[in-house]
Design a protein around this motif. Structure first.
Motif, PDB file in Angstrom:
ATOM      1  N   ALA A  19      23.817  -0.182   6.132  1.00  0.00           N
ATOM      2  CA  ALA A  19      24.818  -0.926   6.898  1.00  0.00           C
ATOM      3  C   ALA A  19      24.675  -0.581   8.370  1.00  0.00           C
ATOM      4  CB  ALA A  19      26.232  -0.593   6.406  1.00  0.00           C
ATOM      5  N   GLU A  20      25.247  -1.436   9.214  1.00  0.00           N
ATOM      6  CA  GLU A  20      25.348  -1.179  10.651  1.00  0.00           C
ATOM      7  C   GLU A  20      26.781  -1.402  11.082  1.00  0.00           C
ATOM      8  OE1 GLU A  20      22.604  -3.606  12.816  1.00  0.00           O
ATOM      9  OE2 GLU A  20      21.060  -2.051  12.809  1.00  0.00           O
ATOM     10  N   PHE A  21      27.251  -0.536  12.004  1.00  0.00           N
ATOM     11  CA  PHE A  21      28.606  -0.624  12.523  1.00  0.00           C
ATOM     12  C   PHE A  21      28.573  -0.653  14.047  1.00  0.00           C
ATOM     13  CE2 PHE A  21      28.692   1.868   8.582  1.00  0.00           C
ATOM     14  CZ  PHE A  21      29.597   1.148   7.817  1.00  0.00           C
ATOM     15  N   ALA A  22      29.621  -1.208  14.627  1.00  0.00           N
ATOM     16  CA  ALA A  22      29.810  -1.170  16.074  1.00  0.00           C
ATOM     17  C   ALA A  22      31.187  -0.591  16.367  1.00  0.00           C
ATOM     18  CB  ALA A  22      29.676  -2.560  16.679  1.00  0.00           C
ATOM     19  N   TRP A  23      31.268   0.263  17.383  1.00  0.00           N
ATOM     20  CA  TRP A  23      32.544   0.839  17.800  1.00  0.00           C
ATOM     21  C   TRP A  23      33.170  -0.109  18.826  1.00  0.00           C
ATOM     22  CZ3 TRP A  23      36.102   4.170  16.525  1.00  0.00           C
ATOM     23  CH2 TRP A  23      37.007   4.641  17.487  1.00  0.00           C
ATOM     24  N   ASP A  24      34.377  -0.608  18.556  1.00  0.00           N
ATOM     25  CA  ASP A  24      35.024  -1.554  19.471  1.00  0.00           C
ATOM     26  C   ASP A  24      36.126  -0.912  20.309  1.00  0.00           C
ATOM     27  OD1 ASP A  24      37.130  -1.232  17.710  1.00  0.00           O
ATOM     28  OD2 ASP A  24      37.392  -3.363  17.297  1.00  0.00           O
ATOM     29  N   GLY A  25      36.178   0.418  20.272  1.00  0.00           N
ATOM     30  CA  GLY A  25      37.201   1.149  21.015  1.00  0.00           C
ATOM     31  C   GLY A  25      38.367   1.564  20.148  1.00  0.00           C
ATOM     32  N   THR A  26      38.487   0.926  18.991  1.00  0.00           N
ATOM     33  CA  THR A  26      39.573   1.234  18.061  1.00  0.00           C
ATOM     34  C   THR A  26      39.050   1.683  16.706  1.00  0.00           C
ATOM     35  OG1 THR A  26      40.995  -0.415  19.126  1.00  0.00           O
ATOM     36  CG2 THR A  26      41.632   0.313  16.928  1.00  0.00           C
ATOM     37  N   ALA A  27      37.996   1.004  16.239  1.00  0.00           N
ATOM     38  CA  ALA A  27      37.459   1.283  14.909  1.00  0.00           C
ATOM     39  C   ALA A  27      35.986   0.929  14.870  1.00  0.00           C
ATOM     40  CB  ALA A  27      38.220   0.480  13.853  1.00  0.00           C
ATOM     41  N   PHE A  28      35.320   1.385  13.820  1.00  0.00           N
ATOM     42  CA  PHE A  28      33.950   0.962  13.539  1.00  0.00           C
ATOM     43  C   PHE A  28      34.001  -0.348  12.768  1.00  0.00           C
ATOM     44  CE2 PHE A  28      32.851   5.489  14.218  1.00  0.00           C
ATOM     45  CZ  PHE A  28      31.731   5.326  15.030  1.00  0.00           C
ATOM     46  N   ARG A  29      33.427  -1.408  13.341  1.00  0.00           N
ATOM     47  CA  ARG A  29      33.416  -2.729  12.726  1.00  0.00           C
ATOM     48  C   ARG A  29      32.076  -2.964  12.033  1.00  0.00           C
ATOM     49  NH1 ARG A  29      38.755  -3.696  12.671  1.00  0.00           N
ATOM     50  NH2 ARG A  29      39.657  -3.422  14.767  1.00  0.00           N
ATOM     51  N   THR A  30      32.125  -3.482  10.827  1.00  0.00           N
ATOM     52  CA  THR A  30      30.912  -3.735  10.063  1.00  0.00           C
ATOM     53  C   THR A  30      30.166  -4.928  10.624  1.00  0.00           C
ATOM     54  OG1 THR A  30      32.074  -2.951   8.103  1.00  0.00           O
ATOM     55  CG2 THR A  30      29.984  -4.089   7.751  1.00  0.00           C
ATOM     56  N   LEU A  31      28.877  -4.759  10.865  1.00  0.00           N
ATOM     57  CA  LEU A  31      28.027  -5.844  11.344  1.00  0.00           C
ATOM     58  C   LEU A  31      27.125  -6.387  10.251  1.00  0.00           C
ATOM     59  CD1 LEU A  31      26.949  -4.481  14.828  1.00  0.00           C
ATOM     60  CD2 LEU A  31      28.671  -6.211  14.332  1.00  0.00           C
ATOM     61  N   THR A  32      26.608  -5.523   9.432  1.00  0.00           N
ATOM     62  CA  THR A  32      25.733  -5.981   8.340  1.00  0.00           C
ATOM     63  C   THR A  32      25.743  -4.956   7.221  1.00  0.00           C
ATOM     64  OG1 THR A  32      23.488  -6.714   7.769  1.00  0.00           O
ATOM     65  CG2 THR A  32      23.666  -4.941   9.357  1.00  0.00           C
ATOM     66  N   GLU A  33      25.589  -5.464   6.006  1.00  0.00           N
ATOM     67  CA  GLU A  33      25.432  -4.617   4.833  1.00  0.00           C
ATOM     68  C   GLU A  33      24.322  -5.202   3.969  1.00  0.00           C
ATOM     69  OE1 GLU A  33      29.069  -4.451   2.682  1.00  0.00           O
ATOM     70  OE2 GLU A  33      30.161  -3.356   4.242  1.00  0.00           O
ATOM     71  N   SER A  34      23.529  -4.339   3.366  1.00  0.00           N
ATOM     72  CA  SER A  34      22.510  -4.796   2.424  1.00  0.00           C
ATOM     73  C   SER A  34      22.383  -3.775   1.308  1.00  0.00           C
ATOM     74  CB  SER A  34      21.159  -5.009   3.124  1.00  0.00           C
ATOM     75  OG  SER A  34      20.689  -3.807   3.701  1.00  0.00           O
ATOM     76  N   GLU A  35      21.783  -4.223   0.208  1.00  0.00           N
ATOM     77  CA  GLU A  35      21.747  -3.375  -0.989  1.00  0.00           C
ATOM     78  C   GLU A  35      20.510  -3.703  -1.813  1.00  0.00           C
ATOM     79  OE1 GLU A  35      24.510  -2.513  -4.972  1.00  0.00           O
ATOM     80  OE2 GLU A  35      25.235  -3.825  -3.357  1.00  0.00           O
ATOM     81  N   MET A  36      19.952  -2.672  -2.440  1.00  0.00           N
ATOM     82  CA  MET A  36      18.841  -2.864  -3.376  1.00  0.00           C
ATOM     83  C   MET A  36      19.089  -1.976  -4.594  1.00  0.00           C
ATOM     84  SD  MET A  36      16.162  -4.095  -4.654  1.00  0.00           S
ATOM     85  CE  MET A  36      16.046  -5.343  -3.385  1.00  0.00           C
ATOM     86  N   PRO A  37      19.338  -2.580  -5.768  1.00  0.00           N
ATOM     87  CA  PRO A  37      19.706  -1.783  -6.932  1.00  0.00           C
ATOM     88  C   PRO A  37      18.531  -1.210  -7.709  1.00  0.00           C
ATOM     89  CG  PRO A  37      19.828  -4.108  -7.477  1.00  0.00           C
ATOM     90  CD  PRO A  37      19.446  -4.020  -6.021  1.00  0.00           C
ATOM     91  N   GLU A  38      17.333  -1.753  -7.514  1.00  0.00           N
ATOM     92  CA  GLU A  38      16.174  -1.312  -8.294  1.00  0.00           C
ATOM     93  C   GLU A  38      15.159  -0.598  -7.410  1.00  0.00           C
ATOM     94  OE1 GLU A  38      16.173  -1.498 -11.427  1.00  0.00           O
ATOM     95  OE2 GLU A  38      17.702  -2.995 -11.860  1.00  0.00           O
ATOM     96  N   CYS A  39      14.714   0.562  -7.853  1.00  0.00           N
ATOM     97  CA  CYS A  39      13.751   1.366  -7.095  1.00  0.00           C
ATOM     98  C   CYS A  39      12.338   0.940  -7.468  1.00  0.00           C
ATOM     99  CB  CYS A  39      13.972   2.848  -7.366  1.00  0.00           C
ATOM    100  SG  CYS A  39      15.654   3.425  -7.015  1.00  0.00           S
ATOM    101  N   LEU A  40      11.929  -0.221  -6.971  1.00  0.00           N
ATOM    102  CA  LEU A  40      10.655  -0.806  -7.380  1.00  0.00           C
ATOM    103  C   LEU A  40       9.818  -1.238  -6.181  1.00  0.00           C
ATOM    104  CD1 LEU A  40      11.838  -2.857 -10.493  1.00  0.00           C
ATOM    105  CD2 LEU A  40      10.307  -0.870 -10.490  1.00  0.00           C
ATOM    106  N   GLY A  41       9.962  -0.517  -5.069  1.00  0.00           N
ATOM    107  CA  GLY A  41       9.037  -0.702  -3.961  1.00  0.00           C
ATOM    108  C   GLY A  41       9.389  -1.790  -2.975  1.00  0.00           C
ATOM    109  N   VAL A  42      10.604  -2.349  -3.001  1.00  0.00           N
ATOM    110  CA  VAL A  42      10.981  -3.389  -2.045  1.00  0.00           C
ATOM    111  C   VAL A  42      11.471  -2.732  -0.754  1.00  0.00           C
ATOM    112  CG1 VAL A  42      12.463  -5.380  -1.602  1.00  0.00           C
ATOM    113  CG2 VAL A  42      11.640  -4.925  -3.927  1.00  0.00           C
ATOM    114  N   PRO A  43      10.838  -3.007   0.401  1.00  0.00           N
ATOM    115  CA  PRO A  43      11.270  -2.399   1.660  1.00  0.00           C
ATOM    116  C   PRO A  43      12.630  -2.922   2.094  1.00  0.00           C
ATOM    117  CG  PRO A  43       9.581  -4.041   2.073  1.00  0.00           C
ATOM    118  CD  PRO A  43       9.679  -3.904   0.584  1.00  0.00           C
ATOM    119  N   SER A  44      13.352  -2.131   2.866  1.00  0.00           N
ATOM    120  CA  SER A  44      14.739  -2.452   3.201  1.00  0.00           C
ATOM    121  C   SER A  44      14.882  -3.747   3.992  1.00  0.00           C
ATOM    122  CB  SER A  44      15.377  -1.295   3.975  1.00  0.00           C
ATOM    123  OG  SER A  44      14.649  -1.011   5.166  1.00  0.00           O
ATOM    124  N   ASP A  45      13.857  -4.147   4.750  1.00  0.00           N
ATOM    125  CA  ASP A  45      13.941  -5.400   5.504  1.00  0.00           C
ATOM    126  C   ASP A  45      14.083  -6.619   4.595  1.00  0.00           C
ATOM    127  OD1 ASP A  45      13.757  -4.031   7.859  1.00  0.00           O
ATOM    128  OD2 ASP A  45      11.652  -4.534   8.243  1.00  0.00           O
TER     129      ASP A  45
END
Length: 350
Positions: A310-336
Motif C-alpha cells: 500500500a501507499e499512504f500520503a500524510w495530509d496534515g491530519t491523517a495518513f490517507r490511502t492512495l493505493t492497495e494491492s494484494e497477491m495471495p499466491e506465492c508463485l513468482g508474480v512481481p508486485s507491479d
C-alpha cells in the motif's frame, strides 16, 4: 501444493486496510477473490485484474494477466509473462491452447525483457480472441524462444478462468452487455453506469530526520522482538512543526512493522497516527523521493512475490490511502502486476 497467503496477520491487515476493510474517505477497498488457479481483484474505480497461475509450483514465474479499466468503453489488455532460466537476447513467446473443440494453431508473440521476465502483450481484438479461447480450453502452454532456439515451455492452468472473468464482468457492471468478457448479453455499453469519482487528497511533504534518543511522552516503546540491527525508531519531519515517529513493533526474517505517533509543536503528549484504513502500523515502510508517499510492503515470503502492499500520503491530519494491492499466491508474480484493490490520487503530484 501451492503456498497460499490469505490475510496472514489480522492486526497488520487491519492497519493496511486490506481484506475488504472500509476506507473512511467514503470509498471501499475491493476484495481479492480466488477461483481455483486464478485470482481477481478490482478497485474502487472498477479497474480489475485477473491472474492465472501455473498448477505446478515447480513452474512458478509464468502467468497470464488480464486487466481492464472500469470505464464502459475500456478494452482488456492481456499480458503473458515467463521467467527464463538464463539470459535471452531475441525473445518471443509461443502460446498453445489444449482442449479447444476445433483445435487452435500455436501463436507466436513478439516479446520483450522486463527485469527478470520475458513479457508479451495483447490488445484489442487479439486480446479478446485469446480471452474467448481461454474460456473453452483446458490449459495454456507458454513456450519461450530466444531467436529460433526453444528454451522450454510451462503450463498455465485455466481451471477457474471462466469464473474469474465472470466475476470481473460482475464487478464492472458488464453482465448482460455486449462488453462482457464471459457473461455477454444484448445490452449496449451505454447502459453501464459511470465509474465513481477518484478520491483526491493534498499530501504534505515528509523528510527523514534523526530519530530522537529519548522518545517523547506518549510514544510507545520498541517491542523486544525487534532486532538490534534494525532501526527500532524512525522519524519523519512534516510541515507546521509536526514530527512522525515510527517505533518498531515486530521484526522477523523479512518483515519489520512500525506503529506511528504524531508529535506536534507545543503538545505535551504524542498521539497515535490516524490511518484512514484503520489501525496504525506499516510494514517495511519506505518514503518516496519526493517525500509525498509512505509505502508499506508486507511480504508473504522473502522474495516478495506475494503479500500486501500500500501507499499512504500524510495530509496534515491523517495518513490517507492512495493505493492497495494484494497477491495471495506465492508463485513468482512481481508486485507491479498484482491486482490493485484501492486507488486514490494526490492533487499536488504531477
Amino acid at each position: 501444493m501451492k503456498t497460499s497467503l490469505r490475510c496472514f496477520s489480522a492486526a497488520v491487515a487491519a492497519s493496511l486496510g486490506l481484506c475488504g476493510a472500509l476506507i473512511t474517505s467514503g470509498a471501499s477497498a475491493g476484495e481479492l477473490k480466488e477461483f481455483k488457479d486464478w485470482a481477481v481483484g478490482c478497485d474502487n474505480l472498477r479497474n480489475c485484474t485477473a491472474i492465472g497461475f501455473v498448477a505446478d509450483e515447480a513452474q512458478a514465474g509464468t502467468y497470464i494477466r488480464i486487466s481492464r479499466g472500469g470505464d464502459r468503453d475500456a478494452q482488456p489488455v492481456v499480458r503473458i509473462a515467463s521467467m527464463p532460466d538464463s539470459d535471452v537476447h531475441a525473445p518471443s513467446l509461443q502460446l498453445s491452447l489444449s482442449g479447444l473443440p476445433n483445435g487452435a494453431a500455436p501463436q507466436r508473440l513478439a516479446a520483450y525483457v522486463v527485469y527478470d521476465f520475458v513479457d508479451a502483450d495483447l490488445n484489442g481484438g487479439a486480446a479478446m480472441k485469446l480471452i474467448d479461447d481461454l474460456r473453452n480450453a483446458q490449459s495454456l502452454s507458454v513456450e519461450l524462444f530466444d531467436g529460433a532456439s526453444a528454451k522450454g515451455a510451462k503450463t498455465v492452468s485455466l481451471s477457474g478462468a471462466a469464473a474469474a472473468l465472470r466475476y470481473m464482468d460482475a464487478q464492472q457492471l458488464r453482465v448482460g452487455t455486449v462488453t462482457a468478457l464471459v457473461a455477454k448479453g444484448p445490452a449496449a455499453a451505454s447502459t453501464i453506469r459511470d465509474v465513481p469519482a477518484v478520491p483526491h487528497f493534498v499530501g504534505k511533504v515528509l523528510s527523514p530526520m534523526t530519530a530522537p534518543k529519548r522518545l517523547p511522552p506518549g510514544v510507545g516503546k520498541p517491542d523486544e522482538t525487534c532486532d538490534a540491527g534494525e532501526a527500532s525508531v524512525i522519524a519523519f519531519k512534516a510541515p507546521d512543526g509536526v514530527s512522525l515517529i515510527g517505533v518498531c513493533q515486530s521484526s522477523g526474517a523479512y518483515n519489520t512493522s512500525y506503529s506511528f505517533w504524531v508529535v506536534r509543536a507545543g503538545s505535551q503528549k504524542a498521539a497515535a497516527a490516524d490511518f484512514d484504513s484503520g489501525g496504525g502500523e506499516v510494514v517495511n515502510p519506505g518514503l518516496s523521493k519526493d517525500g509525498l508517499t509512505l509505502s508499506t510492503f508486507d511480504k508473504g515470503r522473502g522474495v516478495g512475490d506475494c503479500g500486501d502492499s500500500a501507499e499512504f500520503a500524510w495530509d496534515g491530519t491523517a495518513f490517507r490511502t492512495l493505493t492497495e494491492s494484494e497477491m495471495p499466491e506465492c508463485l513468482g508474480v512481481p508486485s507491479d502486476d498484482w491486482p490493485v484493490t484501492y486507488t486514490a490520487v494526490l492533487r499536488n503530484r504531477p
